[in-house]
Design an enzyme around this catalytic site. Structure first.
Site, PDB file in Angstrom:
ATOM      1  N   PRO A   2       0.813  -1.221   0.000  1.00 36.14           N
ATOM      2  CA  PRO A   2       0.000   0.000   0.000  1.00 36.14           C
ATOM      3  C   PRO A   2       0.845   1.269   0.000  1.00 36.14           C
ATOM      4  O   PRO A   2       1.661   1.487   0.891  1.00 36.14           O
ATOM      5  CB  PRO A   2      -0.828  -0.122   1.282  1.00 36.14           C
ATOM      6  CG  PRO A   2      -0.039  -1.029   2.161  1.00 36.14           C
ATOM      7  CD  PRO A   2       0.642  -1.991   1.249  1.00 36.14           C
ATOM      8  N   GLU A   3       0.651   2.077  -1.026  1.00 32.88           N
ATOM      9  CA  GLU A   3       1.254   3.397  -1.097  1.00 32.88           C
ATOM     10  C   GLU A   3       0.110   4.398  -1.218  1.00 32.88           C
ATOM     11  O   GLU A   3      -1.039   4.051  -0.953  1.00 32.88           O
ATOM     12  CB  GLU A   3       2.247   3.446  -2.267  1.00 32.88           C
ATOM     13  CG  GLU A   3       3.359   2.409  -2.104  1.00 32.88           C
ATOM     14  CD  GLU A   3       4.392   2.413  -3.213  1.00 32.88           C
ATOM     15  OE1 GLU A   3       4.515   3.436  -3.917  1.00 32.88           O
ATOM     16  OE2 GLU A   3       5.085   1.397  -3.380  1.00 32.88           O
ATOM     17  N   LYS A  60       0.854   7.787   3.535  1.00 33.96           N
ATOM     18  CA  LYS A  60       0.338   6.421   3.632  1.00 33.96           C
ATOM     19  C   LYS A  60      -0.377   6.170   4.958  1.00 33.96           C
ATOM     20  O   LYS A  60      -0.492   5.036   5.409  1.00 33.96           O
ATOM     21  CB  LYS A  60       1.488   5.434   3.427  1.00 33.96           C
ATOM     22  CG  LYS A  60       2.054   5.491   2.014  1.00 33.96           C
ATOM     23  CD  LYS A  60       3.165   4.487   1.790  1.00 33.96           C
ATOM     24  CE  LYS A  60       4.467   4.998   2.287  1.00 33.96           C
ATOM     25  NZ  LYS A  60       5.577   4.068   1.995  1.00 33.96           N
ATOM     26  N   TYR A 107      -7.164 -12.201  10.159  1.00 32.02           N
ATOM     27  CA  TYR A 107      -6.141 -11.160  10.158  1.00 32.02           C
ATOM     28  C   TYR A 107      -6.711  -9.787  10.519  1.00 32.02           C
ATOM     29  O   TYR A 107      -5.994  -8.788  10.477  1.00 32.02           O
ATOM     30  CB  TYR A 107      -5.480 -11.078   8.778  1.00 32.02           C
ATOM     31  CG  TYR A 107      -4.878 -12.384   8.318  1.00 32.02           C
ATOM     32  CD1 TYR A 107      -3.826 -12.977   9.011  1.00 32.02           C
ATOM     33  CD2 TYR A 107      -5.363 -13.028   7.181  1.00 32.02           C
ATOM     34  CE1 TYR A 107      -3.281 -14.176   8.597  1.00 32.02           C
ATOM     35  CE2 TYR A 107      -4.816 -14.232   6.757  1.00 32.02           C
ATOM     36  CZ  TYR A 107      -3.783 -14.798   7.466  1.00 32.02           C
ATOM     37  OH  TYR A 107      -3.235 -15.986   7.050  1.00 32.02           O
ATOM     38  N   ARG A 126       0.679  -9.303   7.545  1.00 30.04           N
ATOM     39  CA  ARG A 126       2.113  -9.271   7.822  1.00 30.04           C
ATOM     40  C   ARG A 126       2.469  -8.640   9.171  1.00 30.04           C
ATOM     41  O   ARG A 126       3.586  -8.767   9.650  1.00 30.04           O
ATOM     42  CB  ARG A 126       2.829  -8.496   6.708  1.00 30.04           C
ATOM     43  CG  ARG A 126       2.631  -9.051   5.311  1.00 30.04           C
ATOM     44  CD  ARG A 126       3.384 -10.326   5.077  1.00 30.04           C
ATOM     45  NE  ARG A 126       4.811 -10.128   5.200  1.00 30.04           N
ATOM     46  CZ  ARG A 126       5.710 -11.065   4.925  1.00 30.04           C
ATOM     47  NH1 ARG A 126       5.311 -12.238   4.514  1.00 30.04           N
ATOM     48  NH2 ARG A 126       6.992 -10.827   5.070  1.00 30.04           N
ATOM     49  N   LYS A 167      20.139  18.875  -2.552  1.00 29.83           N
ATOM     50  CA  LYS A 167      20.164  17.535  -1.962  1.00 29.83           C
ATOM     51  C   LYS A 167      21.310  16.708  -2.543  1.00 29.83           C
ATOM     52  O   LYS A 167      21.422  16.560  -3.756  1.00 29.83           O
ATOM     53  CB  LYS A 167      18.839  16.806  -2.208  1.00 29.83           C
ATOM     54  CG  LYS A 167      17.605  17.547  -1.722  1.00 29.83           C
ATOM     55  CD  LYS A 167      17.582  17.695  -0.214  1.00 29.83           C
ATOM     56  CE  LYS A 167      16.299  18.375   0.248  1.00 29.83           C
ATOM     57  NZ  LYS A 167      16.269  18.566   1.710  1.00 29.83           N
TER      58      LYS A 167
END
Length: 437
Positions: A2-3, A60, A107, A126, A167
């Site tokens: 998931p993003e 997220k 789950y 997970r 950067k």
């Protein structure tokens, strides 16, 4: 994994189906790894009787605004997912909950029943997700430390270029830094860098203005498109790298080879023919390509954690100039004398030399022990992955799929080596000499 698009799809599903409804029942899993700093009973009491007013997201992370605080907050981790019974919510590779599974799923970490009979559940197979109960999620960790949201708060192209110009980190590591831009994870970073034709290890400050503008546009287009199709990867354009980065073997995209390297602490897919490092950086680039991609599920969702500085320092350790001599007076250390024996699979296994011809029984037993030690570290001549703790007791195994029994393995190896020694002794009447490689 998931993003931003996957979490946004979950937020929109709740917004479309749950706003204005009261929670009449709640079940909270007794799992302190996921349910953070609150007991299941206290969490349940904070939900029941409350009305869902809104669903919010940053990066997220998602949270439900109720008619009074505290509010349940969800950091999706590697496999967190929202399911609403009877409502189609986008599924992704590692959510691993099917329509035919029990409901609520085994789950499930947070389950809620609403006053119109609708039921929703946050699942995490997970167990890398974090569910919190916060008075004000925006001002609390981890949301308070997130950078601007890649969808809701995008930088202008000019601001993005000015920011990159200062950067000195690799661009892939920077994109994964949630304190810099929130919502971009591993697959999105690979996708936008491929489309912008930028190497994942290129130093951010070295990216030209033209390439920077191209990257800015790709980030915008990829995220917006993925959100528009509710993160349904089956509807992603066929020419996206996304469709070719998951295989067990390196594939090709438009006839061009895909390779995998470690960038920003994550396995990164890129196309060397199109994504090239500047000449000044290419000479120092670490050679760490992989013939096959690592399993992303074996790595924690590290791009949630914050800055890339640690990983950049780690990458720098691998930057070595060819021909550099680090020995005293320019001399190379002498090669160590090594002997080998063949293990039961025919692989050459090194044993330490203890003289020209160890012939006593005690010495032979010591060599057998060395073979056992080396055998345990290798299999088929290849280095085994380090053991890792099983993420789930019911269906997780070591990376190579083998359950090890060290004592049994030791006995089998010693037995095999003794048998070979006896056969050779029987033929010659002498203790066999070790064969050099």
């Amino acid at each position: 994994m998931p993003e931003l698009p996957e979490v946004e799809a979950a937020r929109r599903a709740i917004e479309d189906n749950c706003i204005g409804k009261k929670i009449i029942r709640a079940l909270i899993a007794d799992d302190s790894k996921v349910i953070d700093a609150v007991s299941p009973s206290d969490f349940q009491a904070s939900l029941v009787g409350k009305t869902i007013v809104a669903a919010h997201r940053k990066g997220k992370n998602m949270w439900l605004q109720l008619d009074s605080p505290p509010f349940p907050t969800f950091q999706f981790g590697m496999a967190g997912a929202i399911y609403i019974k009877g409502v189609a919510v986008t599924k992704y590779k590692r959510s691993a909950v099917n329509d035919t599974d029990e409901w609520p799923s085994k789950y499930s970490k947070v389950f809620m029943e609403l006053d119109d009979g609708l039921e929703l559940s946050f699942t995490d197979k997970r167990r890398f997700a974090k569910v919190r109960l916060l008075e004000n999620p925006v001002s609390a960790l981890p949301i308070s430390e997130l950078g601007p949201d890649a969808l809701f708060e995008p930088m202008t192209a000019e601001d993005f270029f000015k920011s990159l110009s200062s950067k000195k980190t690799g661009i892939k590591a920077l994109l994964l830094d949630q304190s810099y831009i929130s919502g971009i994870g591993n697959w999105i970073a690979d996708e936008v860098l491929y489309q912008a034709r930028i190497h994942p290890l290129q130093i951010s400050a070295s990216i030209s203005k033209e390439s920077c503008f191209a990257l800015h546009q790709c980030i915008k287009e990829v995220i917006q498109f993925a959100v528009e199709v509710d993160a349904d990867c089956g509807r992603f354009p066929n020419q996206w790298l996304f469709h070719f980065r998951w295989g067990k073997k390196p594939g090709k995209i438009s006839g061009k080879k895909i390779e995998f390297i470690n960038a920003g602490g994550r396995t990164s897919a890129f196309v060397p023919e199109l994504q090239k490092l500047p000449d000044s950086q290419a000479a120092k680039a670490p050679v760490r390509s992989r013939k096959t991609p690592m399993k992303d599920e074996d790595v924690d969702d590290s791009d949630d954690a914050g800055g890339p500085e640690e990983q950049v320092q780690e990458d720098a350790k691998h930057v070595e100039l060819k021909g550099k001599n680090t020995t005293k007076k320019g001399k190379k250390p002498p090669a160590k004398e090594k002997n080998t024996v063949n293990d039961s699979r025919g692989a050459a296994v090194e044993v330490r030399s203890r003289g020209k011809n160890p012939s006593t029984k005690g010495k032979h037993q010591e060599d057998e022990k060395d073979v056992v030690d080396q055998k345990k570290k290798t299999r088929g001549g290849k280095k085994l992955p380090a053991k890792r703790k099983s993420l789930e007791s019911d269906d997780e195994h070591d990376d190579d799929g083998v359950d090890r029994d060290d004592d049994k393995e030791d006995q089998e190896i010693i037995k095999e080596e003794k048998s070979k020694a006896k056969k050779e002794t029987g033929k010659t009447g002498k203790q066999p000499k070790k064969r050099s490689r």
